[in-house]
Design a protein around this motif. Structure first.
Motif, mmCIF file in Angstrom:
data_model
loop_
_atom_site.group_PDB
_atom_site.id
_atom_site.type_symbol
_atom_site.label_atom_id
_atom_site.label_comp_id
_atom_site.label_asym_id
_atom_site.label_seq_id
_atom_site.Cartn_x
_atom_site.Cartn_y
_atom_site.Cartn_z
ATOM 1 N N THR A 151 0.847 -1.183 0.000
ATOM 2 C CA THR A 151 0.000 0.000 0.000
ATOM 3 C C THR A 151 0.885 1.236 0.000
ATOM 4 N N ARG A 152 0.320 2.321 -0.500
ATOM 5 C CA ARG A 152 0.898 3.654 -0.349
ATOM 6 C C ARG A 152 -0.104 4.447 0.469
ATOM 7 N N GLY A 153 0.162 4.594 1.764
ATOM 8 C CA GLY A 153 -0.853 5.146 2.650
ATOM 9 C C GLY A 153 -2.044 4.195 2.667
ATOM 10 N N PRO A 154 -3.255 4.735 2.424
ATOM 11 C CA PRO A 154 -4.430 3.860 2.417
ATOM 12 C C PRO A 154 -4.711 3.201 1.071
ATOM 13 N N VAL A 155 -3.898 3.507 0.050
ATOM 14 C CA VAL A 155 -4.179 3.064 -1.316
ATOM 15 C C VAL A 155 -3.444 1.767 -1.613
ATOM 16 N N ALA A 156 -4.184 0.704 -1.930
ATOM 17 C CA ALA A 156 -3.573 -0.584 -2.255
ATOM 18 C C ALA A 156 -3.002 -0.562 -3.664
ATOM 19 N N VAL A 157 -1.899 -1.261 -3.845
ATOM 20 C CA VAL A 157 -1.331 -1.361 -5.187
ATOM 21 C C VAL A 157 -2.356 -2.000 -6.119
ATOM 22 N N GLY A 158 -2.385 -1.497 -7.331
ATOM 23 C CA GLY A 158 -3.294 -2.038 -8.332
ATOM 24 C C GLY A 158 -4.644 -1.373 -8.394
ATOM 25 N N SER A 159 -4.949 -0.489 -7.434
ATOM 26 C CA SER A 159 -6.289 0.098 -7.383
ATOM 27 C C SER A 159 -6.383 1.454 -8.062
ATOM 28 N N SER A 160 -5.255 2.023 -8.484
ATOM 29 C CA SER A 160 -5.288 3.344 -9.122
ATOM 30 C C SER A 160 -5.497 3.263 -10.625
ATOM 31 N N GLY A 161 -5.006 2.201 -11.244
ATOM 32 C CA GLY A 161 -5.105 2.093 -12.693
ATOM 33 C C GLY A 161 -6.453 1.607 -13.161
ATOM 34 N N ASP A 162 -6.737 1.868 -14.439
ATOM 35 C CA ASP A 162 -7.906 1.226 -15.044
ATOM 36 C C ASP A 162 -7.713 -0.285 -15.002
ATOM 37 N N TYR A 163 -6.491 -0.694 -15.299
ATOM 38 C CA TYR A 163 -6.084 -2.089 -15.186
ATOM 39 C C TYR A 163 -4.702 -2.126 -14.540
#
Length: 412
Positions: A151-163
């Motif tokens: 994670t970066r802070g509360p954001v899990a890897v893979g959750s920012s991209g469309d894919y």
């Protein structure tokens, strides 16, 4: 693994990548966030195949442009060309983060997608890039080949991209495996198996890699005769078929290398025949039952042990000043002032290393991105995976120290 520097005639003193052991399946607490937790998930044979599938899902086609980091693996580019699109390379900062200003300057009506990479397992803040893509209606492919967990802070890897795409071969003791995931879109794709030959090769190669490094000794003894028979039979089949000048069998049957994708056999090639093929059953079973919390905890511990061992060595420093909370490292990356004597000493000692970015796509050089050229020249990374024993880690730390001091002596 294509990024591992090795020579086919040289067996490394320690495993460069995770090898199978019974310890891999021991319970180890609550699993951390992972790419594999995404609501839409497909297990495929490699990360580069997942890139091709992501670009296809975004509608990338002839005449389109895909922005790719100038610091990259050459395996990232062929999927772009497979879609008939053009790869344009954007700059990265010295810490490998994306240069948002350069990306913005390269936007034009042909840009259909941007690829952004979390290098070496350190999650980047992709919120600004996500906002830029949203403003311009551009797809974002989150490259998590180095970053399956975290994670970066509360954001899990893979959750920012469309894919997002991952490479499970870098984190699990498997011969093949990648994934395509999305938190934003369904994955309307049906996967097919790779065939009986692929399934057998995936299982046997995983076991043989473990046996070569002293793991699973009881199973090795039990399978000794079948494995010898398999090798003899395979050599006989190849001898009977012969080979044409191009290396393919004379009887027209599939070449042995087509039993598995190039990604599993240390190649950069992109073979469209492996599109929409699922990962082997053996790999999927390992991913299902292996203790994920153990992977993250041990990789962090081993990374910090290397960091401590290298502190004060001449002519080098870790790429990252500290291991961030929430990160699960792929390898331990180090910048060397004069890398070539160090690399030569490491090769003589049979130390497995990664020189990510040492080979870039033709035309990508210091004029395109000075930081990428510098990283590719100076960076040498070392294994910190979960299957390194205490004795192997002690040996690794000592060998790196000896190589660093030898390199400094040459430079002096």
């Amino acid at each position: 693994m294509p990024s591992i520097t090795d020579h086919p005639s040289t067996r490394r003193a320690i495993p460069a990548v995770p090898v199978l052991s019974l310890a891999a399946f021991r319970p180890a607490g609550k699993a951390p966030p992972s790419l594999l937790d995404a609501p839409a998930l497909r297990h495929v044979t490699s990360g580069r195949i997942a890139i091709g599938m992501a670009l296809r899902a975004l509608g990338v086609g002839p005449g389109d442009t895909v922005l790719v980091p100038a610091y990259h693996s050459p395996s990232m580019v062929p999927p772009v060309h497979w879609r008939g699109a053009r790869a344009v390379f954007y700059r990265v900062h010295p810490d490998t983060t994306a240069d948002l200003d350069d990306i913005a300057a390269k936007l034009d009506p042909t840009v259909k997608a941007v690829m952004a990479t979390h290098f070496f397992g350190i999650p980047q803040d992709l919120a600004p890039l996500r906002a830029l893509c949203d403003r311009h209606g551009i797809g974002l492919v989150e490259d998590c080949a180095h970053c399956l967990f975290g994670t970066r802070g509360p954001v899990a890897v893979g959750s920012s991209g469309d894919y997002a795409i991952g490479s499970s071969m870098k984190f699990f003791p498997v011969y093949d495996g990648g994934c395509l995931v999305s938190h934003r879109h369904p994955l309307d794709v049906r996967l097919q198996g790779g065939g009986a030959g692929f399934e057998a090769k995936a299982a046997l190669n995983t076991l043989e890699a473990a046996f070569a490094h002293g793991r699973l000794p009881v199973l090795r003894a039990a399978l000794a005769l079948p494995l010898r028979l398999k090798e003899a039979l395979w050599n006989r089949v190849k001898a009977r078929r012969g080979a044409r000048a191009d290396g393919t069998p004379a009887d027209g049957a599939p070449a042995p290398s087509t039993l598995a994708p190039a990604s599993s056999d240390s190649g950069f090639d992109f073979d469209p025949r492996w599109m929409d093929r699922r990962a082997s059953l053996f790999a999927r079973l390992v991913l299902r039952f292996a203790a994920r919390a153990r992977i993250v905890a041990l990789r962090r511990r081993h990374y910090l042990q290397l960091e401590q061992a290298l502190a004060g060595l001449p002519g080098c420093r870790p790429l990252f000043p500290a291991l961030p909370d929430g990160a699960c490292p792929w390898v331990f990356p180090v910048l060397f002032d004069d890398p070539e004597p160090v690399f030569a000493a490491l090769q003589r000692a049979r130390v497995p290393v990664v020189r990510f970015g040492a080979v870039l796509w033709p035309g990508v050089d210091a004029s395109v991105c000075p930081n990428s050229a510098d990283l590719g020249r100076r960076l040498i990374a070392f294994p910190c995976h979960q299957e390194l024993s205490a004795a192997e880690r002690t040996w690794l730390c000592a060998a790196i120290g000896d190589a660093a001091r030898a390199g400094a002596a040459v430079a002096a």
